[in-house]
Design a protein around this motif. Structure first.
Motif, PDB file in Angstrom:
ATOM      1  N   ARG A  30      39.066  44.097  37.993  1.00 34.92           N
ATOM      2  CA  ARG A  30      37.346  42.825  38.967  1.00 34.92           C
ATOM      3  C   ARG A  30      36.857  43.271  40.139  1.00 34.92           C
ATOM      4  O   ARG A  30      35.623  42.879  40.684  1.00 34.92           O
ATOM      5  N   LEU A  31      38.005  44.401  41.341  1.00 33.22           N
ATOM      6  CA  LEU A  31      37.481  45.030  41.919  1.00 33.22           C
ATOM      7  C   LEU A  31      36.697  45.578  42.166  1.00 33.22           C
ATOM      8  O   LEU A  31      35.373  45.903  42.268  1.00 33.22           O
ATOM      9  N   GLU A  32      36.657  46.799  40.358  1.00 30.70           N
ATOM     10  CA  GLU A  32      35.623  47.915  40.192  1.00 30.70           C
ATOM     11  C   GLU A  32      34.294  46.521  40.017  1.00 30.70           C
ATOM     12  O   GLU A  32      33.459  47.178  39.741  1.00 30.70           O
ATOM     13  N   ALA A  33      34.822  45.772  38.674  1.00 32.74           N
ATOM     14  CA  ALA A  33      33.408  45.250  38.408  1.00 32.74           C
ATOM     15  C   ALA A  33      32.900  44.452  39.468  1.00 32.74           C
ATOM     16  O   ALA A  33      31.552  43.735  39.177  1.00 32.74           O
ATOM     17  N   ASN A  34      33.371  43.602  40.557  1.00 30.49           N
ATOM     18  CA  ASN A  34      32.601  42.736  41.255  1.00 30.49           C
ATOM     19  C   ASN A  34      32.527  43.003  42.738  1.00 30.49           C
ATOM     20  O   ASN A  34      31.889  42.449  43.877  1.00 30.49           O
ATOM     21  N   LEU A  35      32.624  43.655  43.170  1.00 26.09           N
ATOM     22  CA  LEU A  35      32.878  44.415  44.433  1.00 26.09           C
ATOM     23  C   LEU A  35      31.731  45.995  44.695  1.00 26.09           C
ATOM     24  O   LEU A  35      31.582  46.426  43.109  1.00 26.09           O
ATOM     25  N   THR A  36      30.732  46.659  45.434  1.00 21.84           N
ATOM     26  CA  THR A  36      30.467  46.925  45.289  1.00 21.84           C
ATOM     27  C   THR A  36      31.280  48.469  46.027  1.00 21.84           C
ATOM     28  O   THR A  36      32.108  48.003  46.734  1.00 21.84           O
ATOM     29  N   VAL A  37      30.826  49.815  46.289  1.00 22.30           N
ATOM     30  CA  VAL A  37      31.487  50.564  46.589  1.00 22.30           C
ATOM     31  C   VAL A  37      32.431  50.696  47.944  1.00 22.30           C
ATOM     32  O   VAL A  37      33.782  50.642  48.734  1.00 22.30           O
ATOM     33  N   ASP A  67      36.601  36.556  52.456  1.00 20.05           N
ATOM     34  CA  ASP A  67      35.774  36.095  51.373  1.00 20.05           C
ATOM     35  C   ASP A  67      35.678  37.613  50.373  1.00 20.05           C
ATOM     36  O   ASP A  67      35.205  37.119  49.219  1.00 20.05           O
ATOM     37  N   LEU A  68      35.881  39.289  50.851  1.00 24.68           N
ATOM     38  CA  LEU A  68      36.381  39.992  49.404  1.00 24.68           C
ATOM     39  C   LEU A  68      37.443  39.577  48.518  1.00 24.68           C
ATOM     40  O   LEU A  68      36.302  39.902  46.841  1.00 24.68           O
ATOM     41  N   VAL A  69      37.984  38.601  48.968  1.00 27.21           N
ATOM     42  CA  VAL A  69      39.198  38.108  47.992  1.00 27.21           C
ATOM     43  C   VAL A  69      38.063  37.473  46.985  1.00 27.21           C
ATOM     44  O   VAL A  69      39.518  37.922  45.671  1.00 27.21           O
ATOM     45  N   GLY A  70      37.787  36.203  47.234  1.00 26.99           N
ATOM     46  CA  GLY A  70      37.001  35.071  46.809  1.00 26.99           C
ATOM     47  C   GLY A  70      36.283  36.313  45.312  1.00 26.99           C
ATOM     48  O   GLY A  70      36.017  35.672  44.625  1.00 26.99           O
ATOM     49  N   LYS A  71      35.309  37.145  46.589  1.00 22.05           N
ATOM     50  CA  LYS A  71      33.751  37.240  45.512  1.00 22.05           C
ATOM     51  C   LYS A  71      35.137  38.244  44.568  1.00 22.05           C
ATOM     52  O   LYS A  71      34.317  38.200  43.528  1.00 22.05           O
ATOM     53  N   ARG A  74      36.349  35.441  40.988  1.00 22.30           N
ATOM     54  CA  ARG A  74      35.530  34.966  41.030  1.00 22.30           C
ATOM     55  C   ARG A  74      34.166  35.665  40.560  1.00 22.30           C
ATOM     56  O   ARG A  74      33.547  35.562  39.564  1.00 22.30           O
ATOM     57  N   GLY A  75      34.027  36.695  41.172  1.00 16.23           N
ATOM     58  CA  GLY A  75      32.373  37.321  40.503  1.00 16.23           C
ATOM     59  C   GLY A  75      31.380  37.026  41.869  1.00 16.23           C
ATOM     60  O   GLY A  75      31.653  35.734  42.220  1.00 16.23           O
TER      61      GLY A  75
END
Length: 76
Positions: A30-37, A67-71, A74-75
């Motif tokens: 989920r981190l890889e898919a939903n957050l930028t590097v 904020d980062l956990v939510g993103k 959830r994406g």
């Protein structure tokens, strides 16, 4: 007391922290898919800096983790 301080105190930090730890242990996809590097690097830096205790972070850092956990969870 400023409104921002009051709002931060109302955040369910235990829930945010448990979600952050889940992402750390099992949610890498989920981190890889939903957050930028850049966001992932920031997230890991904050988690490492906390050393297992969210009280080791400033209010601004805790807000950013939230904020980062939510993103990540959830994406978008």
């Amino acid at each position: 007391m400023p409104a921002a301080v009051t709002a931060i105190r109302k955040v369910p930090w235990k829930r945010v922290w448990i979600s952050a730890l889940w992402l750390f242990k099992k949610g890498r996809a989920r981190l890889e898919a939903n957050l930028t590097v850049k966001e992932r690097e920031e997230f890991w830096g904050l988690i490492r800096g906390a050393k297992g205790n969210p009280a080791n972070l400033s209010n601004r850092q805790r807000e950013r983790v939230r904020d980062l956990v939510g993103k990540a969870a959830r994406g978008g």
